[in-house]
Design a protein around this motif. Structure first.
Motif, PDB file in Angstrom:
ATOM      1  N   HIS A 111      78.127  14.514   1.543  1.00 11.72           N
ATOM      2  CA  HIS A 111      77.563  13.349   2.205  1.00 11.72           C
ATOM      3  C   HIS A 111      78.669  12.441   2.720  1.00 11.72           C
ATOM      4  CE1 HIS A 111      73.576  14.383   0.702  1.00 11.72           C
ATOM      5  NE2 HIS A 111      74.111  14.542  -0.495  1.00 11.72           N
ATOM      6  N   GLU A 112      78.339  11.658   3.716  1.00 12.00           N
ATOM      7  CA  GLU A 112      79.269  10.648   4.205  1.00 12.00           C
ATOM      8  C   GLU A 112      78.931   9.343   3.493  1.00 12.00           C
ATOM      9  OE1 GLU A 112      81.956  10.314   6.021  1.00 12.00           O
ATOM     10  OE2 GLU A 112      82.064  12.496   6.148  1.00 12.00           O
ATOM     11  N   TYR A 113      79.831   8.907   2.631  1.00 11.30           N
ATOM     12  CA  TYR A 113      79.591   7.691   1.861  1.00 11.30           C
ATOM     13  C   TYR A 113      79.876   6.452   2.700  1.00 11.30           C
ATOM     14  CZ  TYR A 113      79.206  10.504  -2.368  1.00 11.30           C
ATOM     15  OH  TYR A 113      78.793  11.411  -3.304  1.00 11.30           O
ATOM     16  N   LYS A 114      79.120   5.408   2.417  1.00  8.17           N
ATOM     17  CA  LYS A 114      79.298   4.136   3.100  1.00  8.17           C
ATOM     18  C   LYS A 114      79.734   3.081   2.096  1.00  8.17           C
ATOM     19  CE  LYS A 114      75.573   5.209   6.380  1.00  8.17           C
ATOM     20  NZ  LYS A 114      74.268   4.757   6.909  1.00  8.17           N
ATOM     21  N   PRO A 115      80.627   2.210   2.488  1.00  8.21           N
ATOM     22  CA  PRO A 115      81.072   1.152   1.574  1.00  8.21           C
ATOM     23  C   PRO A 115      79.913   0.240   1.168  1.00  8.21           C
ATOM     24  CG  PRO A 115      82.545   1.339   3.460  1.00  8.21           C
ATOM     25  CD  PRO A 115      81.334   2.164   3.777  1.00  8.21           C
ATOM     26  N   GLY A 116      80.013  -0.335  -0.008  1.00  9.99           N
ATOM     27  CA  GLY A 116      79.006  -1.277  -0.456  1.00  9.99           C
ATOM     28  C   GLY A 116      77.992  -0.668  -1.409  1.00  9.99           C
ATOM     29  N   ASP A 117      76.963  -1.438  -1.699  1.00  9.64           N
ATOM     30  CA  ASP A 117      75.923  -1.035  -2.649  1.00  9.64           C
ATOM     31  C   ASP A 117      74.833  -0.264  -1.913  1.00  9.64           C
ATOM     32  OD1 ASP A 117      74.361  -0.741  -4.841  1.00  9.64           O
ATOM     33  OD2 ASP A 117      73.929  -2.867  -5.142  1.00  9.64           O
ATOM     34  N   GLN A 118      74.714   1.038  -2.211  1.00 10.59           N
ATOM     35  CA  GLN A 118      73.732   1.893  -1.563  1.00 10.59           C
ATOM     36  C   GLN A 118      72.648   2.309  -2.567  1.00 10.59           C
ATOM     37  OE1 GLN A 118      74.124   2.145   1.694  1.00 10.59           O
ATOM     38  NE2 GLN A 118      76.120   1.117   1.590  1.00 10.59           N
ATOM     39  N   ALA A 119      71.676   3.092  -2.108  1.00 10.05           N
ATOM     40  CA  ALA A 119      70.530   3.457  -2.948  1.00 10.05           C
ATOM     41  C   ALA A 119      70.938   4.264  -4.177  1.00 10.05           C
ATOM     42  CB  ALA A 119      69.510   4.246  -2.120  1.00 10.05           C
ATOM     43  N   GLY A 120      71.824   5.241  -4.002  1.00  6.58           N
ATOM     44  CA  GLY A 120      72.181   6.115  -5.119  1.00  6.58           C
ATOM     45  C   GLY A 120      73.598   5.957  -5.624  1.00  6.58           C
ATOM     46  N   MET A 163      77.438   3.168  -5.395  1.00  6.97           N
ATOM     47  CA  MET A 163      78.108   1.963  -4.922  1.00  6.97           C
ATOM     48  C   MET A 163      79.564   2.318  -4.674  1.00  6.97           C
ATOM     49  SD  MET A 163      80.298  -0.772  -5.677  1.00  6.97           S
ATOM     50  CE  MET A 163      80.398  -0.913  -7.460  1.00  6.97           C
ATOM     51  N   MET A 164      80.056   2.084  -3.462  1.00  5.10           N
ATOM     52  CA  MET A 164      81.459   2.343  -3.136  1.00  5.10           C
ATOM     53  C   MET A 164      82.207   1.021  -3.144  1.00  5.10           C
ATOM     54  SD  MET A 164      83.369   3.853   0.262  1.00  5.10           S
ATOM     55  CE  MET A 164      82.710   5.505   0.189  1.00  5.10           C
ATOM     56  N   ASP A 165      83.241   0.925  -3.984  1.00  4.00           N
ATOM     57  CA  ASP A 165      83.989  -0.332  -4.050  1.00  4.00           C
ATOM     58  C   ASP A 165      85.044  -0.399  -2.958  1.00  4.00           C
ATOM     59  OD1 ASP A 165      86.186   1.184  -4.877  1.00  4.00           O
ATOM     60  OD2 ASP A 165      85.821   0.819  -7.001  1.00  4.00           O
ATOM     61  N   ASP A 166      85.810  -1.473  -2.974  1.00  5.51           N
ATOM     62  CA  ASP A 166      86.803  -1.715  -1.925  1.00  5.51           C
ATOM     63  C   ASP A 166      87.923  -0.687  -1.906  1.00  5.51           C
ATOM     64  OD1 ASP A 166      85.353  -3.959  -1.259  1.00  5.51           O
ATOM     65  OD2 ASP A 166      86.599  -5.332  -2.447  1.00  5.51           O
ATOM     66  N   GLN A 167      88.158  -0.027  -3.035  1.00  2.00           N
ATOM     67  CA  GLN A 167      89.231   0.969  -3.116  1.00  2.00           C
ATOM     68  C   GLN A 167      88.727   2.382  -2.834  1.00  2.00           C
ATOM     69  OE1 GLN A 167      90.610  -0.072  -7.152  1.00  2.00           O
ATOM     70  NE2 GLN A 167      92.508  -0.793  -6.217  1.00  2.00           N
ATOM     71  N   GLY A 168      87.460   2.524  -2.509  1.00  2.39           N
ATOM     72  CA  GLY A 168      86.908   3.822  -2.158  1.00  2.39           C
ATOM     73  C   GLY A 168      86.363   4.618  -3.330  1.00  2.39           C
ATOM     74  N   PHE A 169      86.245   4.012  -4.511  1.00  2.00           N
ATOM     75  CA  PHE A 169      85.695   4.718  -5.665  1.00  2.00           C
ATOM     76  C   PHE A 169      84.167   4.729  -5.598  1.00  2.00           C
ATOM     77  CE2 PHE A 169      89.910   3.679  -7.313  1.00  2.00           C
ATOM     78  CZ  PHE A 169      90.255   4.890  -7.910  1.00  2.00           C
ATOM     79  N   ILE A 170      83.607   5.906  -5.893  1.00  2.00           N
ATOM     80  CA  ILE A 170      82.160   6.090  -5.843  1.00  2.00           C
ATOM     81  C   ILE A 170      81.585   5.912  -7.245  1.00  2.00           C
ATOM     82  CG2 ILE A 170      80.270   7.617  -5.178  1.00  2.00           C
ATOM     83  CD1 ILE A 170      82.117   6.792  -2.887  1.00  2.00           C
TER      84      ILE A 170
END
Length: 319
Positions: free
Chosen positions: A208-217, A219-226
């Motif tokens: 999947h292509e992750y998007k920054p921020g709080d998503q449905a399944g 949360m990607m933080d500012d450093q790119g951690f899922i």
């Protein structure tokens, strides 16, 4: 006055000839000065390591969660874990085997020294050096994997632990078939575009292509951690959606500091072994006819380093 001094000197010389003069103290514990000083150094160093390990234990058992060693140290450069499916601690066991075997070869070098066998001492010392270098190489790979592959550092611990049973949510925030049990650890991955990950279940959702921020399944933080989202199936938080959190920061700091401190001792030992081996080859110790005492002294240090590793292995990899 001169007559008195002469009489006194004559009296002292008479006692010297009678064997009453003090000839110096006996070596304590039948050990030479050099070996005794080595024992003093090792004793002080033992207190240092003991302080570090006690600190680790205090933080480990006072923390509500802690990474599971079987999960954290499950990877290896040979692909054994991937082939067998689950082979925890296989690599660190190999590391420990190298160090223990090097202790055996060190014993043989000391034995050959007592026999004044120059070639025997040199051969067994070279094998000991190879064992130490092998251990250092393994530790270098372990650190590279944890830092570069799993993004752990002195201030960040990417390994967390679940406190109850539950299940993960998929990319769209719906219940997935992936479940977990209480006490199981997880690894928070850093998203890299086009990467699929390796080891520790890496690549979960990497397609999947992750998007920054709080998503449905997730949360990607500012450093790119899922930080994946999940739901607890029991416990006080039953039915509530949670987000993966980084593990106790102290784990990474203590791991790198203590294993690094021990690794420095191993590296120093290898350097000393190499210098002494060169002296053995040049015949310096053979001329002294003292049973290659210098080899015995570095042997004491090397056995200490091996013994300390037994406790480090117990504390970090088994508890």
């Amino acid at each position: 006055m001169a007559t008195t001094d002469t009489a006194l000197e004559h009296h002292v010389h008479e006692h010297d000839h009678e064997g009453d003069a003090w000839g110096g103290g006996a070596a304590p514990f039948k050990a030479s000065y050099g070996k005794l000083m080595m024992w003093y150094f090792l004793l002080s160093d033992a207190f240092t390591f003991a302080g570090f390990l006690i600190t680790y234990g205090a933080l480990r058992f006072s923390s509500p969660t802690w990474p599971v060693p079987d999960f954290v140290f499950a990877t290896d450069p040979f692909g054994i874990s991937a082939t067998l499916g689950k082979a925890p601690l296989i690599f660190v066991t190999f590391m420990s085997f190298l160090l223990i075997i090097s202790s055996v070869t060190m014993v043989r070098a000391v034995q050959e020294g007592h026999r004044e066998n120059k070639n025997g001492v040199l051969i067994w010392m070279i094998l000991t050096i190879f064992g130490g270098l092998g251990f250092l190489g393994c530790q270098a790979w372990e650190w590279t994997n944890l830092i570069g592959g799993e993004n752990m550092s002195l201030t960040r611990n990417t390994f967390g632990t679940h406190t109850a049973d539950g299940y993960y949510l998929d990319h769209e925030g719906k219940k997935s078939a992936e479940t977990f049990r209480e006490g199981e650890s997880y690894l928070i991955h850093r998203h890299v575009a086009g990467a699929h990950g390796e080891g520790h279940g890496a690549g979960h959702g990497a397609a999947h292509e992750y998007k920054p921020g709080d998503q449905a399944g997730y949360m990607m933080d500012d450093q790119g951690f899922i930080h994946r989202k999940y739901v607890y199936a029991d416990g006080p938080l039953k039915g509530q959606t949670q987000t993966e959190q980084f593990g106790p920061r102290a784990f990474g700091a203590l791991f790198f500091f203590i294993t690094g401190f021990h690794g420095f001792h191993v590296f120093s030992g290898v350097v000393f072994l190499l210098i002494i081996a060169l002296n053995v080859a040049s015949g310096v110790y053979a001329a002294r006819k003292n049973g290659y005492e210098m080899v015995e002294k570095i042997g004491l240090y090397w056995h200490f380093v091996d013994l300390v590793w037994v406790f480090v292995f117990l504390v970090f990899y088994l508890l």
